[in-house]
Design a protein around this motif. Structure first.
Motif, short mmCIF file in Angstrom:
data_model
loop_
_atom_site.label_atom_id
_atom_site.label_comp_id
_atom_site.label_asym_id
_atom_site.label_seq_id
_atom_site.Cartn_x
_atom_site.Cartn_y
_atom_site.Cartn_z
N LEU A 1 -23.94 -27.31 -4.46
CA LEU A 1 -22.50 -27.57 -4.47
C LEU A 1 -21.81 -26.23 -4.72
O LEU A 1 -22.21 -25.48 -5.62
CB LEU A 1 -22.15 -28.56 -5.58
N THR A 2 -20.80 -25.90 -3.93
CA THR A 2 -20.06 -24.65 -4.09
C THR A 2 -18.57 -24.92 -3.94
O THR A 2 -18.15 -25.58 -2.99
CB THR A 2 -20.49 -23.61 -3.02
N GLU A 3 -17.80 -24.39 -4.87
CA GLU A 3 -16.35 -24.50 -4.78
C GLU A 3 -15.88 -23.59 -3.64
O GLU A 3 -16.37 -22.47 -3.48
CB GLU A 3 -15.70 -24.07 -6.09
N LEU A 4 -14.93 -24.10 -2.86
CA LEU A 4 -14.43 -23.35 -1.70
C LEU A 4 -13.02 -22.84 -1.97
O LEU A 4 -12.15 -23.60 -2.40
CB LEU A 4 -14.41 -24.25 -0.46
N TYR A 5 -12.83 -21.58 -1.75
CA TYR A 5 -11.49 -21.00 -1.81
C TYR A 5 -11.08 -20.66 -0.39
O TYR A 5 -11.79 -19.95 0.31
CB TYR A 5 -11.48 -19.71 -2.64
N HIS A 6 -9.91 -21.13 0.01
CA HIS A 6 -9.43 -20.80 1.35
C HIS A 6 -8.88 -19.38 1.37
O HIS A 6 -9.12 -18.63 2.30
CB HIS A 6 -8.39 -21.81 1.83
N TYR A 7 -8.15 -19.03 0.33
CA TYR A 7 -7.60 -17.68 0.20
C TYR A 7 -7.82 -17.24 -1.24
O TYR A 7 -6.99 -17.48 -2.10
CB TYR A 7 -6.10 -17.67 0.54
N ARG A 8 -8.95 -16.64 -1.51
CA ARG A 8 -9.29 -16.23 -2.87
C ARG A 8 -8.54 -14.96 -3.23
O ARG A 8 -8.54 -14.00 -2.47
CB ARG A 8 -10.80 -16.02 -3.00
N GLY B 1 -18.03 -27.59 -1.09
CA GLY B 1 -18.99 -27.81 -0.03
C GLY B 1 -20.29 -28.28 -0.67
O GLY B 1 -20.69 -27.77 -1.71
N ILE B 2 -20.92 -29.29 -0.07
CA ILE B 2 -22.17 -29.84 -0.58
C ILE B 2 -23.20 -29.80 0.54
O ILE B 2 -22.88 -30.07 1.69
CB ILE B 2 -22.02 -31.33 -0.99
N SER B 3 -24.43 -29.50 0.18
CA SER B 3 -25.51 -29.59 1.16
C SER B 3 -26.77 -30.10 0.48
O SER B 3 -26.97 -29.89 -0.72
CB SER B 3 -25.79 -28.23 1.82
N ALA B 4 -27.58 -30.79 1.25
CA ALA B 4 -28.87 -31.28 0.76
C ALA B 4 -29.89 -31.13 1.88
O ALA B 4 -29.59 -31.44 3.04
CB ALA B 4 -28.77 -32.74 0.33
N THR B 5 -31.05 -30.63 1.52
CA THR B 5 -32.12 -30.42 2.49
C THR B 5 -33.41 -30.98 1.92
O THR B 5 -33.69 -30.80 0.73
CB THR B 5 -32.30 -28.92 2.77
N ASN C 1 -33.36 -32.92 8.63
CA ASN C 1 -33.90 -32.81 7.27
C ASN C 1 -32.81 -32.65 6.21
O ASN C 1 -33.08 -32.14 5.12
CB ASN C 1 -34.87 -31.63 7.18
N GLY C 2 -31.59 -33.09 6.51
CA GLY C 2 -30.56 -32.98 5.49
C GLY C 2 -29.16 -33.21 6.02
O GLY C 2 -28.97 -33.71 7.12
N TRP C 3 -28.19 -32.82 5.21
CA TRP C 3 -26.80 -33.05 5.55
C TRP C 3 -25.91 -32.06 4.79
O TRP C 3 -26.34 -31.45 3.81
CB TRP C 3 -26.38 -34.49 5.24
N ALA C 4 -24.67 -31.94 5.23
CA ALA C 4 -23.67 -31.12 4.55
C ALA C 4 -22.31 -31.77 4.77
O ALA C 4 -22.08 -32.43 5.78
CB ALA C 4 -23.67 -29.70 5.10
N LEU C 5 -21.42 -31.61 3.79
CA LEU C 5 -20.06 -32.13 3.93
C LEU C 5 -19.14 -31.40 2.97
O LEU C 5 -19.59 -30.65 2.11
CB LEU C 5 -20.01 -33.65 3.72
N SER C 6 -17.86 -31.65 3.12
CA SER C 6 -16.85 -31.14 2.19
C SER C 6 -16.33 -32.30 1.36
O SER C 6 -16.27 -33.43 1.83
CB SER C 6 -15.68 -30.50 2.95
N CYS C 7 -15.97 -31.98 0.12
CA CYS C 7 -15.43 -33.01 -0.76
C CYS C 7 -14.40 -32.36 -1.67
O CYS C 7 -14.20 -31.14 -1.65
CB CYS C 7 -16.54 -33.68 -1.56
N GLN C 8 -13.76 -33.19 -2.50
CA GLN C 8 -12.67 -32.69 -3.34
C GLN C 8 -12.65 -33.41 -4.68
O GLN C 8 -12.88 -34.62 -4.76
CB GLN C 8 -11.35 -32.93 -2.60
N VAL C 9 -12.38 -32.65 -5.74
CA VAL C 9 -12.19 -33.18 -7.08
C VAL C 9 -10.92 -32.56 -7.65
O VAL C 9 -10.81 -31.32 -7.69
CB VAL C 9 -13.38 -32.86 -8.02
N ASN C 10 -9.97 -33.37 -8.06
CA ASN C 10 -8.70 -32.88 -8.62
C ASN C 10 -8.05 -31.81 -7.75
O ASN C 10 -7.56 -30.81 -8.24
CB ASN C 10 -8.92 -32.33 -10.03
N GLY C 11 -8.07 -32.03 -6.43
CA GLY C 11 -7.45 -31.10 -5.50
C GLY C 11 -8.27 -29.85 -5.22
O GLY C 11 -7.84 -29.00 -4.44
N ARG C 12 -9.42 -29.70 -5.86
CA ARG C 12 -10.27 -28.53 -5.65
C ARG C 12 -11.32 -28.85 -4.59
O ARG C 12 -12.08 -29.81 -4.73
CB ARG C 12 -10.95 -28.12 -6.96
N PRO C 13 -11.41 -28.03 -3.52
CA PRO C 13 -12.37 -28.31 -2.45
C PRO C 13 -13.77 -27.74 -2.77
O PRO C 13 -13.90 -26.69 -3.38
CB PRO C 13 -11.77 -27.60 -1.24
#
Length: 166
Positions: free
Chosen positions: A118-125, A99-103, A85-97
């Motif tokens: 859509l949520t911005e991901l920080y590896h080390y916030r 996460g996207i999901s759709a259900t 019933n959906g999908w999720a993936l990671s993407c990037q805009v201007n070097g910023r990672p």
């Protein structure tokens, strides 16, 4: 041998079909349907609505929403993780990672809801980093029936307005 020649002539005949003939054949096999697409707010109220005349390939795109951040497409950095019933993936805009999901919930052929996030991901916030950018949207899709006379695949209109092809 005569059969092969006849088969060859039939194949040539397909090559001469006009664009309107091909469209008529496609619409006979998959008649375009009118869909009402609503954006649902956090309070459950309809914020916006549009009618869309769609064939099967356009309907499939209803659940494959692409994310943009400040007008730029978020480019995939992973393959989508698919669920029934959906999908999720990671993407990037201007070097910023991000996460996207759709259900999806409901009957994809008649009446369903798409929840998109859509949520911005920080590896080390760090404490100096701003809050992650997040966005979400809920869309409700309702099949209304055949497209009205004069509407073509891809035509859309806000309620009470004339259609245009986007």
């Amino acid at each position: 041998m005569a059969f092969l020649a006849l088969l060859g002539l039939s194949a040539c005949d397909l090559g001469r079909a006009t664009q309107s003939e091909l469209l008529a054949r496609r619409q006979a096999l998959d008649p375009p349907q009118l869909w009402r697409v609503e954006v649902i707010g956090r309070d459950g109220a309809v914020q916006a609505a549009v009618y869309v005349c769609a064939d099967a390939s356009l309907r499939e795109s209803f659940t494959r929403t692409r994310a943009e951040v400040n007008g730029q497409i978020c480019k995939d950095t992973t393959y989508p993780f698919m669920q029934s019933n959906g999908w999720a993936l990671s993407c990037q805009v201007n070097g910023r990672p991000f996460g996207i999901s759709a259900t999806t919930v409901g009957d994809l052929k008649n009446d369903f809801r798409l929840d998109f996030g859509l949520t911005e991901l920080y590896h080390y916030r760090t404490p100096k980093d701003p809050k992650p950018l997040t966005a979400s949207q809920v869309r409700h899709f309702l099949r209304m029936g055949p497209c009205p006379s004069g509407w073509s695949i891809g035509d859309q209109a806000k309620p009470g307005r004339k259609p245009h092809n986007a």
